[in-house]
Design a protein around this motif. Structure first.
Motif, PDB file in Angstrom:
ATOM      1  N   TRP A   1       0.834  -1.198   0.000  1.00  0.00           N
ATOM      2  CA  TRP A   1       0.000   0.000   0.000  1.00  0.00           C
ATOM      3  C   TRP A   1       0.869   1.247   0.000  1.00  0.00           C
ATOM      4  CZ3 TRP A   1      -5.290  -0.357  -0.234  1.00  0.00           C
ATOM      5  CH2 TRP A   1      -5.848  -1.620   0.015  1.00  0.00           C
TER       6      TRP A   1
ATOM      7  N   SER B   1     -12.030  -2.083  -7.807  1.00  0.00           N
ATOM      8  CA  SER B   1     -10.859  -1.218  -7.968  1.00  0.00           C
ATOM      9  C   SER B   1     -10.586  -0.934  -9.441  1.00  0.00           C
ATOM     10  CB  SER B   1      -9.619  -1.866  -7.344  1.00  0.00           C
ATOM     11  OG  SER B   1      -9.817  -2.131  -5.977  1.00  0.00           O
TER      12      SER B   1
ATOM     13  N   PRO C   1      -8.818  -1.098  -2.370  1.00  0.00           N
ATOM     14  CA  PRO C   1      -8.110   0.036  -2.968  1.00  0.00           C
ATOM     15  C   PRO C   1      -8.941   0.717  -4.046  1.00  0.00           C
ATOM     16  CG  PRO C   1      -7.198  -2.033  -3.762  1.00  0.00           C
ATOM     17  CD  PRO C   1      -8.179  -2.396  -2.689  1.00  0.00           C
ATOM     18  N   ASP C   2      -8.757   2.027  -4.162  1.00  0.00           N
ATOM     19  CA  ASP C   2      -9.377   2.754  -5.263  1.00  0.00           C
ATOM     20  C   ASP C   2      -8.695   2.407  -6.579  1.00  0.00           C
ATOM     21  OD1 ASP C   2     -11.281   4.732  -3.845  1.00  0.00           O
ATOM     22  OD2 ASP C   2      -9.393   4.967  -2.759  1.00  0.00           O
TER      23      ASP C   2
ATOM     24  N   VAL D   1      -2.825  10.008  -2.478  1.00  0.00           N
ATOM     25  CA  VAL D   1      -3.061   9.347  -1.186  1.00  0.00           C
ATOM     26  C   VAL D   1      -3.200  10.364  -0.066  1.00  0.00           C
ATOM     27  CG1 VAL D   1      -2.123   7.734   0.513  1.00  0.00           C
ATOM     28  CG2 VAL D   1      -1.918   7.232  -1.926  1.00  0.00           C
TER      29      VAL D   1
ATOM     30  N   HIS E   1      -6.953   5.152  -1.564  1.00  0.00           N
ATOM     31  CA  HIS E   1      -6.261   3.921  -1.225  1.00  0.00           C
ATOM     32  C   HIS E   1      -5.679   3.336  -2.523  1.00  0.00           C
ATOM     33  CE1 HIS E   1      -9.259   4.556   1.929  1.00  0.00           C
ATOM     34  NE2 HIS E   1      -8.452   3.867   2.736  1.00  0.00           N
TER      35      HIS E   1
ATOM     36  N   LYS F   1      -1.675   3.546   4.614  1.00  0.00           N
ATOM     37  CA  LYS F   1      -2.895   2.743   4.556  1.00  0.00           C
ATOM     38  C   LYS F   1      -2.535   1.274   4.334  1.00  0.00           C
ATOM     39  CE  LYS F   1      -5.347   6.702   2.680  1.00  0.00           C
ATOM     40  NZ  LYS F   1      -5.526   7.283   3.978  1.00  0.00           N
ATOM     41  N   LYS F   2      -2.405   0.554   5.429  1.00  0.00           N
ATOM     42  CA  LYS F   2      -1.975  -0.838   5.372  1.00  0.00           C
ATOM     43  C   LYS F   2      -3.121  -1.813   5.657  1.00  0.00           C
ATOM     44  CE  LYS F   2       2.331   0.653   5.056  1.00  0.00           C
ATOM     45  NZ  LYS F   2       3.123   0.526   3.838  1.00  0.00           N
TER      46      LYS F   2
ATOM     47  N   VAL G   1      -9.464  -2.969   3.514  1.00  0.00           N
ATOM     48  CA  VAL G   1      -9.839  -1.814   2.703  1.00  0.00           C
ATOM     49  C   VAL G   1      -9.678  -2.163   1.231  1.00  0.00           C
ATOM     50  CG1 VAL G   1      -9.263   0.568   2.098  1.00  0.00           C
ATOM     51  CG2 VAL G   1      -9.204  -0.165   4.489  1.00  0.00           C
TER      52      VAL G   1
ATOM     53  N   ASN H   1      -6.802  11.426  -0.097  1.00  0.00           N
ATOM     54  CA  ASN H   1      -7.236  10.348   0.801  1.00  0.00           C
ATOM     55  C   ASN H   1      -7.679   9.082   0.046  1.00  0.00           C
ATOM     56  OD1 ASN H   1      -7.545   9.402   3.447  1.00  0.00           O
ATOM     57  ND2 ASN H   1      -9.765   9.753   3.385  1.00  0.00           N
TER      58      ASN H   1
ATOM     59  N   TYR I   1      -2.936   0.466  -4.140  1.00  0.00           N
ATOM     60  CA  TYR I   1      -2.093  -0.706  -3.923  1.00  0.00           C
ATOM     61  C   TYR I   1      -1.209  -0.905  -5.150  1.00  0.00           C
ATOM     62  CZ  TYR I   1      -0.683  -5.349  -2.340  1.00  0.00           C
ATOM     63  OH  TYR I   1       0.051  -6.436  -1.900  1.00  0.00           O
TER      64      TYR I   1
END
Length: 682
Positions: free
Chosen positions: A431, A512, A442-443, A464, A470, A435-436, A440, A468, A472
């Protein structure tokens, strides 16, 4: 011991070999395969060494290894040491700290005859970065010295155990076939990743098979052994001049034509080069026709052959020094001028340095073997000291002016710049930001090679932390992760496993957006695609047909993951011109050169053409969106390398953190708009 007869045409053959190499290195387009001159040298070496050893054994009943290796030291090492010291002077005066450190490392490796292993671990011989390595050409000398180390002992043992020359020829021919088959096998089936990892960094695995075949003795052994076999077979007693002329023209034609036909992209190069080797072998076995005396007895041509060793060592140093000052493509007047300079310099060294050192009857030669060994050891120690000092003192920063020192302070230690200041990551998957959380979704899922990771810094700070999101990342250096596509150096199974791993990750996060970001042209060059009609993998065409096939594989990829899923295709990153020096290296050269670094570069035409092709191809595709990163700081094919104090490149084709930030800031709204549509559709 009776003196071995002198074969006068050997000098002319050496001249052909060295001139082919020089014409290739000077970028004469007509001789894009001139690098086969080194293959010619290897065949000649195998022939001459075998001839010398046979003569000594037939005359004395034994072989004096001491005398053999002392002669090799006298012949090779003094001029090599001089070349290394000249390289030290050139790099000290011209090179940036990081390039100076790398050059000093290669100086030591060249001095101890293992530079082929050193350059194997750096990059492909044909990479752009090779244009600025002053001792790159000593890889061939390393291979030759390694051959000299093992072959005389092997041949002596064969004489003792087998005695009959015909039987020895059979053994050598078997070894010749083994080396040739090793090339064929590794070309077809690759080399295990575990073996590649022993010698190559991960970012060079893609060219692993070709580099092994190019740089290592086992893959080159068949060339030496071809010369050795020719040296053991009695020369034919041809009386017919027409037949002699036909054989001579056939041999020369084979060598010259393949120097024209070959280029760095020729497939199966490690086996095709057998053909020009057979050509030179035929000339060694059947001496040239008298009708060709205008070439083989030409005094100037034979002189080039006599100084060929010196000329070979000096020519590349002259070219690299000039390129480091004035990079870019060489004009014809520059090519001719550089040839004259290297010829004159080599002639002076040959007459006043190499020849006196080489022959013991010379007034200035080292006559004592113990003193010769001391000379060898002292020079190696001095060169080792240069390597250690340059590395420990960061390339001797005191060579730089105050402005350059301020730049060094800004971008960090020179030798670590690429590792610490490009936009990449130090992990293969993970990530961005803090944000781990595994729960969640990811976007965005980013897949690709190093041309994906150099966006990492900009994504982390803009998408990020600011927005804000996410994100990966999962990347694999030198890998085009598409269906039916493999990297030959990694093998079919490894490539398929990694692709299936991507699909599993995508299926885990069904909402995603998927981003594919590669050095597309680079990966198309290195990868193979499955052809159902022949039930085998084959190279991509490196033109619009290959690009279209790549686009079709992206469409298949889209069908596999679900056509309602949004895919973003990141286009080719703006890159510095093919023959240009690294921009950072230009900026950090000694103070009297740093002002020669322009702040713009021409975006290579094929990159523009590729981005245009992909943009048009996916223009009306549903849920496949093409984004051209070059729009961020390129206009009409001209790209910024630097804006004020922000440097955009960490090397020829990777973005710095500033460059990464610039691109993602420019694309920020595009990404947000795509994400809004994606969320709305869900």
């Amino acid at each position: 011991m009776k003196k071995l007869s002198y074969l006068s045409h050997i000098d002319s053959l050496r001249a052909i070999a060295v001139l082919l190499v020089i014409l290739f290195h000077l970028d004469f387009n007509f001789f894009e395969g001139g690098f086969i001159g080194v293959d010619v040298f290897f065949v000649i070496s195998g022939f001459l060494i075998t001839r010398i050893l046979i003569h000594e054994y037939d005359t004395t009943g034994t072989v004096s290894f001491k005398n053999f290796y002392v002669r090799r030291i006298r012949r090779l090492m003094p001029t090599l040491f001089l070349t290394i010291y000249l390289a030290f002077m050139v790099t000290f005066l011209l090179f940036s700290p990081s390039d100076f450190i790398n050059a000093a490392q290669s100086m030591f490796m060249s001095a101890v005859a293992i530079s082929n292993f050193h350059f194997l671990g750096e990059s492909s011989y044909f990479d752009v970065s090779s244009n600025f390595k002053p001792l790159l050409h000593t890889w061939s000398l390393g291979i030759e010295e390694q051959f000299y180390l093992i072959y005389p002992v092997m041949l002596f043992l064969l004489f003792k155990m087998i005695k009959r020359k015909k039987a020895i020829v059979v053994v050598l021919f078997s070894l010749f076939l083994a080396s040739l088959l090793l090339n064929i096998y590794t070309t077809q089936y690759g080399i295990s990743t575990s073996l590649l990892n022993l010698f190559l960094p991960e970012d060079n695995l893609a060219s692993g098979v070709a580099s092994f075949q190019f740089y290592l003795l086992p893959f080159r052994m068949f060339e030496f052994l071809l010369g050795a076999i020719v040296g053991l077979i009695p020369a034919p007693k041809l009386k017919s001049e027409p037949i002699k002329l036909l054989l001579t023209l056939l041999s020369l034609g084979t060598i010259i034509s393949f120097a024209i036909i070959f280029n760095k992209n020729t497939q199966y190069l490690s086996t095709w080069n057998l053909v020009p080797c057979l050509g030179i072998g035929l000339l060694l076995w059947a001496p040239p026709s008298k009708s060709m005396s205008f070439l083989f007895e030409n005094k100037f041509f034979k002189y080039i052959g006599k100084i060929s060793y010196t000329l070979y060592l000096i020519h590349w140093l002259v070219i690299v020094g000039y390129r480091y000052l004035f990079d870019g493509d060489l004009l014809f007047i520059e090519q001719v001028s550089l040839f004259i300079i290297m010829f004159l310099l080599s002639s002076i060294i040959y007459k006043y340095y190499e020849t006196p050192f080489r022959y013991t009857n010379s007034k200035y030669s080292i006559k004592s073997t113990s003193v010769l060994i001391l000379f060898l050891v002292i020079n190696i120690l001095v060169i080792y000291l240069i390597k250690v000092k340059s590395n420990c003192e960061n390339g001797w920063l005191w060579r730089l002016g105050n402005n350059n020192l301020e730049l060094i302070e800004k971008i960090g230690v020179p030798k670590d710049f690429h590792k610490t200041h490009w936009g990449g990551a130090d992990y293969k998957a993970g990530w961005l930001g803090e944000k781990k959380q595994v729960d969640v979704e990811p976007d965005m899922l980013w897949f690709g090679d190093s041309h994906a990771t150099h966006y990492k810094y900009g994504l982390d700070h803009v998408m990020v932390k600011k927005n804000n999101l996410h994100i990966y990342f999962t990347f694999l250096i030198s890998s085009l992760r598409l269906p039916d596509v493999i990297n030959p150096s990694r093998g079919v199974e490894d490539s398929e496993n990694r692709f299936n791993g991507d699909l599993a990750l995508i299926n885990k996060y069904p909402n995603s957006i998927v981003v594919l970001s590669h050095s597309w042209l680079g990966q198309i060059k290195l990868s193979e695609v499955f052809n159902q009609s022949i039930n085998s993998y084959e190279r991509f065409n490196r033109d619009s047909t290959g690009w279209k096939l790549t686009a079709q594989k992206i469409e298949k990829y889209h069908r596999l993951i679900g056509q309602n899923r949004t895919i973003i295709i990141m286009g080719e990153t703006p890159a510095i011109e093919v023959n240009e020096l690294n921009y950072v290296e230009k900026l950090t050269r000694p103070k009297y050169l740093s002002n020669l670094a322009p702040t713009t570069s021409t975006f290579p035409h094929n990159s523009i053409a590729f981005n245009t092709f992909f943009k048009n191809y996916f223009q009306f595709s549903k849920n496949i969106i093409f984004i051209d990163p070059s729009d961020a700081y390129c206009t009409d094919g001209i790209c910024l390398k630097q804006m004020n104090d922000k440097i955009y490149y960490s090397d020829n084709n990777h973005l710095t953190k500033d460059g990464s930030l610039e691109v993602i800031k420019y694309l920020e709204q595009d990404f947000i708009d795509i994400l809004k549509v994606n969320r709305k559709d869900r």
